[in-house]
Design a protein around this motif. Sequence first.
Motif, PDB file in Angstrom:
ATOM      1  N   CYS A 163      -4.791 -19.450 -26.588  1.00 26.94           N
ATOM      2  CA  CYS A 163      -6.103 -19.393 -25.923  1.00 26.94           C
ATOM      3  C   CYS A 163      -5.991 -19.004 -24.455  1.00 26.94           C
ATOM      4  O   CYS A 163      -6.671 -18.091 -23.994  1.00 26.94           O
ATOM      5  N   HIS A 164      -5.140 -19.706 -23.709  1.00 22.06           N
ATOM      6  CA  HIS A 164      -5.055 -19.448 -22.265  1.00 22.06           C
ATOM      7  C   HIS A 164      -3.609 -19.315 -21.793  1.00 22.06           C
ATOM      8  O   HIS A 164      -3.322 -19.478 -20.620  1.00 22.06           O
ATOM      9  N   GLN A 165      -2.714 -19.056 -22.745  1.00 24.48           N
ATOM     10  CA  GLN A 165      -1.311 -18.709 -22.461  1.00 24.48           C
ATOM     11  C   GLN A 165      -0.502 -19.807 -21.774  1.00 24.48           C
ATOM     12  O   GLN A 165       0.446 -19.521 -21.043  1.00 24.48           O
ATOM     13  N   SER A 166      -0.876 -21.057 -21.975  1.00 30.33           N
ATOM     14  CA  SER A 166       0.001 -22.129 -21.511  1.00 30.33           C
ATOM     15  C   SER A 166       1.283 -22.111 -22.336  1.00 30.33           C
ATOM     16  O   SER A 166       1.246 -21.865 -23.547  1.00 30.33           O
ATOM     17  N   GLN A 167       2.426 -22.377 -21.687  1.00 26.05           N
ATOM     18  CA  GLN A 167       3.716 -22.396 -22.382  1.00 26.05           C
ATOM     19  C   GLN A 167       4.397 -23.731 -22.136  1.00 26.05           C
ATOM     20  O   GLN A 167       4.340 -24.282 -21.031  1.00 26.05           O
ATOM     21  N   PHE A 168       5.052 -24.214 -23.184  1.00 26.07           N
ATOM     22  CA  PHE A 168       5.714 -25.518 -23.139  1.00 26.07           C
ATOM     23  C   PHE A 168       7.173 -25.349 -23.579  1.00 26.07           C
ATOM     24  O   PHE A 168       7.462 -24.611 -24.526  1.00 26.07           O
ATOM     25  N   ASP A 169       8.053 -26.058 -22.913  1.00 27.49           N
ATOM     26  CA  ASP A 169       9.488 -25.975 -23.211  1.00 27.49           C
ATOM     27  C   ASP A 169       9.884 -27.126 -24.128  1.00 27.49           C
ATOM     28  O   ASP A 169       9.973 -28.278 -23.690  1.00 27.49           O
ATOM     29  N   VAL A 170      10.124 -26.805 -25.401  1.00 27.09           N
ATOM     30  CA  VAL A 170      10.455 -27.834 -26.389  1.00 27.09           C
ATOM     31  C   VAL A 170      11.770 -28.521 -26.058  1.00 27.09           C
ATOM     32  O   VAL A 170      11.960 -29.712 -26.332  1.00 27.09           O
ATOM     33  N   ALA A 171      12.696 -27.796 -25.457  1.00 27.93           N
ATOM     34  CA  ALA A 171      14.010 -28.367 -25.146  1.00 27.93           C
ATOM     35  C   ALA A 171      13.927 -29.391 -24.024  1.00 27.93           C
ATOM     36  O   ALA A 171      14.861 -30.178 -23.826  1.00 27.93           O
ATOM     37  N   ASN A 172      12.801 -29.409 -23.289  1.00 26.56           N
ATOM     38  CA  ASN A 172      12.641 -30.338 -22.175  1.00 26.56           C
ATOM     39  C   ASN A 172      11.334 -31.125 -22.312  1.00 26.56           C
ATOM     40  O   ASN A 172      10.445 -31.061 -21.458  1.00 26.56           O
ATOM     41  N   HIS A 173      11.215 -31.812 -23.433  1.00 31.58           N
ATOM     42  CA  HIS A 173      10.058 -32.677 -23.692  1.00 31.58           C
ATOM     43  C   HIS A 173       8.733 -31.932 -23.590  1.00 31.58           C
ATOM     44  O   HIS A 173       7.731 -32.480 -23.128  1.00 31.58           O
ATOM     45  N   ALA A 174       8.711 -30.673 -24.023  1.00 31.89           N
ATOM     46  CA  ALA A 174       7.497 -29.848 -24.040  1.00 31.89           C
ATOM     47  C   ALA A 174       6.828 -29.795 -22.675  1.00 31.89           C
ATOM     48  O   ALA A 174       5.595 -29.803 -22.561  1.00 31.89           O
ATOM     49  N   ALA A 175       7.656 -29.718 -21.626  1.00 27.94           N
ATOM     50  CA  ALA A 175       7.128 -29.622 -20.267  1.00 27.94           C
ATOM     51  C   ALA A 175       6.403 -28.292 -20.085  1.00 27.94           C
ATOM     52  O   ALA A 175       6.774 -27.276 -20.674  1.00 27.94           O
ATOM     53  N   VAL A 176       5.355 -28.296 -19.236  1.00 27.91           N
ATOM     54  CA  VAL A 176       4.592 -27.076 -18.968  1.00 27.91           C
ATOM     55  C   VAL A 176       5.417 -26.167 -18.064  1.00 27.91           C
ATOM     56  O   VAL A 176       5.863 -26.575 -16.983  1.00 27.91           O
ATOM     57  N   ILE A 177       5.639 -24.921 -18.509  1.00 33.26           N
ATOM     58  CA  ILE A 177       6.386 -23.967 -17.694  1.00 33.26           C
ATOM     59  C   ILE A 177       5.516 -22.794 -17.255  1.00 33.26           C
ATOM     60  O   ILE A 177       5.933 -21.989 -16.424  1.00 33.26           O
ATOM     61  N   PHE A 178       4.305 -22.693 -17.817  1.00 31.16           N
ATOM     62  CA  PHE A 178       3.397 -21.614 -17.415  1.00 31.16           C
ATOM     63  C   PHE A 178       1.992 -21.938 -17.913  1.00 31.16           C
ATOM     64  O   PHE A 178       1.824 -22.567 -18.963  1.00 31.16           O
ATOM     65  N   GLY A 179       0.987 -21.490 -17.156  1.00 30.12           N
ATOM     66  CA  GLY A 179      -0.389 -21.607 -17.615  1.00 30.12           C
ATOM     67  C   GLY A 179      -1.123 -22.804 -17.050  1.00 30.12           C
ATOM     68  O   GLY A 179      -0.573 -23.592 -16.274  1.00 30.12           O
ATOM     69  N   PRO A 180      -2.377 -22.978 -17.478  1.00 31.76           N
ATOM     70  CA  PRO A 180      -3.250 -23.997 -16.877  1.00 31.76           C
ATOM     71  C   PRO A 180      -3.097 -25.413 -17.434  1.00 31.76           C
ATOM     72  O   PRO A 180      -3.758 -26.324 -16.949  1.00 31.76           O
ATOM     73  N   ALA A 181      -2.280 -25.612 -18.458  1.00 35.00           N
ATOM     74  CA  ALA A 181      -2.138 -26.970 -19.017  1.00 35.00           C
ATOM     75  C   ALA A 181      -1.638 -27.918 -17.932  1.00 35.00           C
ATOM     76  O   ALA A 181      -0.769 -27.563 -17.123  1.00 35.00           O
ATOM     77  N   ALA A 182      -2.170 -29.153 -17.942  1.00 38.94           N
ATOM     78  CA  ALA A 182      -1.883 -30.094 -16.853  1.00 38.94           C
ATOM     79  C   ALA A 182      -0.714 -31.031 -17.141  1.00 38.94           C
ATOM     80  O   ALA A 182      -0.177 -31.637 -16.214  1.00 38.94           O
TER      81      ALA A 182
END
Length: 323
Positions: free
Chosen positions: A269-288
């Motif tokens: 939807c808005h291109q938020s990216q999460f890093d699964v290898a690091n507890h799904a931390a936000v690495i890009f996008g508007p997710a808080a």
Amino acid sequence: MENPGLPPHRERVTDLDPRKDRQMSRRVVALFLFSILASIFAIVAYFVWPIDVSVEGFGTIRNNNMAIGIGLAFALLAIGTGVVLWGKNLMSGEEFVEQRHGTRGTDEVRAKVVKIFDDANKESGFGRRKLIRNTLFGAIAAWPLPAIFLFRDLAPAAEPHELLRHTMWDAGIRLVRDPDGTPIRAADVTIGSAFHVIPENLEEADHVLDAKAKAVVLLMRLNPAELNEREDRKDWSYDGIVAYSKICTHVGCPVALYEQHTHHLLCPCHQSQFDVANHAAVIFGPAARPLPQLPIEVDAEGYLVAKSDFTEPVGPSFWERER
């Protein structure tokens, strides 16, 4: 060009027979009263057939909408029919020619405007037919009232983040594939694979779709050496298998695009990216915030099960803001 003049005036039955005039007047009043009752029915239907309670098959979204829709439709139809009958049968039927004239802000113009309104009042009978006028006002006032009650659904009874804090997951609940419900063995999850997962007890929910919307999970397996886990969460995964909420923490879209080489999850939807290898931390996008993690383990038969529910609310972060 010669002025053809007006056609001969044809008297209506209500002009010729006072009894017919009274009958038509009562008919119009009855329509306006019916409109008021239909609006009240729509309000009552909102409470009698609630969306979130199953009452012998009537407590569903479809039947709730049908009952409210019928009430509003008949309310508006009765107003329209009553106004048409009033105009065609009771208002003045005399033909007239309105001459064009200049309009200026003079006393003479103001007097003409007042006379126009006076004539319109006499022709329509608006001031004389008080019962029709008052029931029309009542019908028009009652018709929007159901919408006021419908606005109640915009404010949940509980705080939104409290509604999203608890899902169908609990200790010992098996992880099963969505949508076929097949239990998942840890041995069947290969490195790089991703499974769309729901809780095995999902069908026990009062509202399956609502429960599924909160409980959907994405299950992935990484090389254990590539997982960077916090000490307090090392037992939340099993041999590189991790499970995260599929609901984006931005506005709640489904996060379902997994890049196995980078271990990134992408929200379309808005291109938020999460890093699964690091507890799904936000690495890009508007997710808080990171995606909530579901603690998992393996039961005695080798199937993946939840250790508990999510330890934080799932879904959009803006629900957690104070009003």
